[in-house]
Design a protein around this motif. Structure first.
Motif, mmCIF file in Angstrom:
data_model
loop_
_atom_site.group_PDB
_atom_site.id
_atom_site.type_symbol
_atom_site.label_atom_id
_atom_site.label_comp_id
_atom_site.label_asym_id
_atom_site.label_seq_id
_atom_site.Cartn_x
_atom_site.Cartn_y
_atom_site.Cartn_z
ATOM 1 N N ASP A 196 66.155 -15.585 13.995
ATOM 2 C CA ASP A 196 65.616 -14.982 14.458
ATOM 3 C C ASP A 196 64.311 -14.611 14.590
ATOM 4 N N GLU A 197 63.383 -14.189 15.068
ATOM 5 C CA GLU A 197 61.844 -14.194 15.197
ATOM 6 C C GLU A 197 61.320 -12.771 14.375
ATOM 7 N N SER A 198 62.385 -12.056 13.447
ATOM 8 C CA SER A 198 62.064 -11.267 12.301
ATOM 9 C C SER A 198 60.915 -11.700 10.934
ATOM 10 N N VAL A 199 60.103 -11.561 10.900
ATOM 11 C CA VAL A 199 59.183 -11.711 9.318
ATOM 12 C C VAL A 199 60.696 -12.080 8.295
ATOM 13 N N ASP A 200 60.117 -12.970 7.586
ATOM 14 C CA ASP A 200 61.477 -13.615 6.264
ATOM 15 C C ASP A 200 60.652 -12.677 5.575
ATOM 16 N N LEU A 201 61.711 -13.065 3.803
ATOM 17 C CA LEU A 201 61.091 -12.571 2.392
ATOM 18 C C LEU A 201 60.027 -13.064 2.449
ATOM 19 N N VAL A 202 60.029 -13.828 2.608
ATOM 20 C CA VAL A 202 57.833 -14.686 1.964
ATOM 21 C C VAL A 202 57.399 -14.882 2.997
ATOM 22 N N GLY A 203 58.218 -13.624 4.191
ATOM 23 C CA GLY A 203 56.506 -13.633 5.598
ATOM 24 C C GLY A 203 56.642 -14.334 6.683
ATOM 25 N N ASP A 204 57.129 -15.720 6.490
ATOM 26 C CA ASP A 204 57.474 -15.954 7.612
ATOM 27 C C ASP A 204 58.015 -16.073 8.822
ATOM 28 N N VAL A 205 57.887 -16.580 10.074
ATOM 29 C CA VAL A 205 58.257 -16.357 11.535
ATOM 30 C C VAL A 205 58.717 -17.301 12.166
ATOM 31 N N VAL A 206 60.042 -17.868 12.726
ATOM 32 C CA VAL A 206 60.712 -18.714 13.075
ATOM 33 C C VAL A 206 59.909 -18.336 14.720
ATOM 34 N N VAL A 207 59.595 -18.853 15.400
ATOM 35 C CA VAL A 207 59.458 -19.144 17.164
ATOM 36 C C VAL A 207 60.858 -19.333 17.476
#
Length: 189
Positions: free
Chosen positions: A45-56
């Motif tokens: 999904d497009e939430s921010v992950d634990l390392v601060g990244d986002v996948v569109v």
């Protein structure tokens, strides 16, 4: 050459290892459901992950209609458990169906099947992908102090999706757990 080169100045001071192009991202496990012979997951999904990244999600393109399913991104044949298909982008989430290998084909697939069927067992997944590092394929995310806090991947190739028990996304473990005795019984059968 397949080796990618990234000048430091093009990445806002962020040093990128040209050999580390495969990234992993936790998938949400909040909606895993049995569906025919498979299990439906939210794989990303497009939430921010634990390392601060986002996948569109609109830019996440699978390398084929059937994505390999393995355990913990191992890359080992013994950890191949089946495949993912019926990938769908639904808003800011991507869902897919996990199809396990037939019973008796793979001890790891059999273990994952038993874990899905176990009372109280929470399953999750995590994707492996190759980002598009060309111009327009990503954006650097900045914090309030104007430091790089993560990367927003605008385009990426989805290579695989792994079943994991302890995902990088803490919320994936919030609903239910399994005790150690139950897990040992599952592994012994």
């Amino acid at each position: 050459s397949d080796r990618l080169h990234f000048p430091t100045e093009d990445h806002g001071g962020l040093r990128v290892d040209p050999l580390a192009t495969k990234r992993t991202r936790p998938g949400g496990a909040s909606s895993v459901s049995a569906q025919g012979d498979g299990y439906r997951y939210v794989i990303s999904d497009e939430s921010v992950d634990l390392v601060g990244d986002v996948v569109v999600q609109a830019g996440l393109v699978p390398v084929s209609s059937r994505i390999p399913a393995q355990v913990d991104h191992s890359g080992h044949m013994r950890d191949l458990i089946g495949w993912w298909d019926d990938l769908r982008i639904e808003g800011a989430s991507t869902t897919a169906t996990l199809n396990l290998l037939p019973p008796g084909t793979s001890p790891m697939a059999d273990l994952v099947r038993r874990m899905h069927e176990a009372e109280g067992m929470r399953m999750a997944c995590s994707i492996g992908f190759t980002p598009d590092w060309s111009k327009g394929g990503y954006e650097l995310l900045m914090d309030r102090e104007d430091r790089v806090s993560g990367i927003k991947y605008l385009r990426a190739k989805l290579l695989e999706c792994s079943v994991v028990v302890v995902p990088a996304m803490p919320a994936a473990l919030a609903e239910r757990g399994v005790d150690a005795r139950q897990l040992r019984r599952l592994m012994d059968t």
